[in-house]
Design a protein around this motif. Sequence first.
Motif, PDB file in Angstrom:
ATOM      1  N   ASP A  76       7.507  -4.179  -6.355  1.00  0.00           N
ATOM      2  CA  ASP A  76       7.214  -4.006  -4.924  1.00  0.00           C
ATOM      3  C   ASP A  76       6.084  -4.902  -4.451  1.00  0.00           C
ATOM      4  OD1 ASP A  76       5.228  -2.712  -6.351  1.00  0.00           O
ATOM      5  OD2 ASP A  76       5.022  -1.073  -4.917  1.00  0.00           O
TER       6      ASP A  76
ATOM      7  N   ALA B 279       2.980  -4.856  -5.660  1.00  0.00           N
ATOM      8  CA  ALA B 279       1.675  -4.228  -5.863  1.00  0.00           C
ATOM      9  C   ALA B 279       1.040  -4.673  -7.182  1.00  0.00           C
ATOM     10  CB  ALA B 279       1.810  -2.711  -5.829  1.00  0.00           C
TER      11      ALA B 279
ATOM     12  N   ARG C 139      -1.041   0.918 -10.132  1.00  0.00           N
ATOM     13  CA  ARG C 139      -0.561   2.270  -9.938  1.00  0.00           C
ATOM     14  C   ARG C 139      -1.460   3.208 -10.726  1.00  0.00           C
ATOM     15  NH1 ARG C 139       5.980   0.888 -10.616  1.00  0.00           N
ATOM     16  NH2 ARG C 139       6.149  -0.192  -8.591  1.00  0.00           N
TER      17      ARG C 139
ATOM     18  N   HIS D  29       1.342   7.928  -9.231  1.00  0.00           N
ATOM     19  CA  HIS D  29       2.634   7.269  -9.396  1.00  0.00           C
ATOM     20  C   HIS D  29       3.397   7.736 -10.624  1.00  0.00           C
ATOM     21  CE1 HIS D  29       0.005   4.583  -7.046  1.00  0.00           C
ATOM     22  NE2 HIS D  29       1.117   4.316  -6.373  1.00  0.00           N
TER      23      HIS D  29
ATOM     24  N   SER E 215       0.805   0.493  -5.152  1.00  0.00           N
ATOM     25  CA  SER E 215       2.167   0.899  -4.821  1.00  0.00           C
ATOM     26  C   SER E 215       2.170   2.182  -4.002  1.00  0.00           C
ATOM     27  CB  SER E 215       2.982   1.133  -6.099  1.00  0.00           C
ATOM     28  OG  SER E 215       3.270  -0.068  -6.764  1.00  0.00           O
TER      29      SER E 215
ATOM     30  N   ALA F 130       7.896   3.848  -5.299  1.00  0.00           N
ATOM     31  CA  ALA F 130       8.063   2.396  -5.219  1.00  0.00           C
ATOM     32  C   ALA F 130       9.114   1.888  -6.195  1.00  0.00           C
ATOM     33  CB  ALA F 130       6.729   1.703  -5.490  1.00  0.00           C
TER      34      ALA F 130
END
Length: 313
Positions: A33, A35, A38, A65, A300, A304
């Motif tokens: 994504d 990012a 997490r 996450h 994220s 995600a």
Amino acid sequence: MSSIEDTRLFLRSLNLPPGDLYDLPTSTKRFPDGAQYRIEIPSTEGPACLHAVIEEAERLGVTIHRVSQGSGVLMLTDDEIDEMASLASAKGMEVSLFARPNASWDTSAMSLASAGGVVSPRARGQDQLIYCLEDIRRAADHGIRSVLLADEGVLWVAAKMRSGGELPADMQFKMSVMMASANPASIRLMQDLGADTYNIPTDLTLPQIASIRAAVDIPLDIYVEVPDDVGGFVRLYEIPELIRIASPVYIKLGLRNAPNIYPVGKHLESVAVLMSRERVRRAKIAVDIIQRYYPDAVQSAAGAKGLAVPRKP
């Protein structure tokens, strides 16, 4: 006679760094994504702990996450696995359950010897390898899409099962900190065998971590607060640099001054739940440090792309 520079040159030909990277280069690698980081809460040992993690995360405004578990799939009932899968699916959160048993839970004398702890996380014998694979199959049957492994043989066979249709194609294999591979070549090997994410040893320096990132593309899981039995370090102020040099990275909040409670049961549930709540509070501290010192770092969102969110059973 060859020199050390010849060895460094050969390593470069394998796309491995020529040494630890003391210049700490910024990683340009990212999660799917886009990012950089997490947040992971380990030792989330069952539905009660997962409820506590979700409640505390909502109270403190922290996005979690991934949660991981250490007691093993075999220590959960079908209903408990289903409940964890349902809870996490609703929140867009990954659940990673440990595939057990291993030598330390067996009749292994070596695992109890002063120099034998290195064999503790390993699958001991072919029957134990089969039992670990059965844990993976059972987790998958109940909607779980991430399992935690601590043996390269289990990883190799599980990856063959995934590619051969014996396991879901979206099953992910997270390698435990107990694997203890600590250099770029060893962790590249885990990636090549099928690992989707790797928990590096807890005591590596920033240059050592940077060299690993240069060699592999999979996410690195990094404890920034470490359980006592694997070091007991508290590295909170290093988090911004860890994200910068090691992304994509799971920032992992263990808990110092806390007991090892594996395997958890009702006799330890109240302790496990309190520890889960405190890990989320530690995660809030970690996120605040990131926002204070590296505000441009990209986190994220829940659910995600790339997260092994459970399928509802």
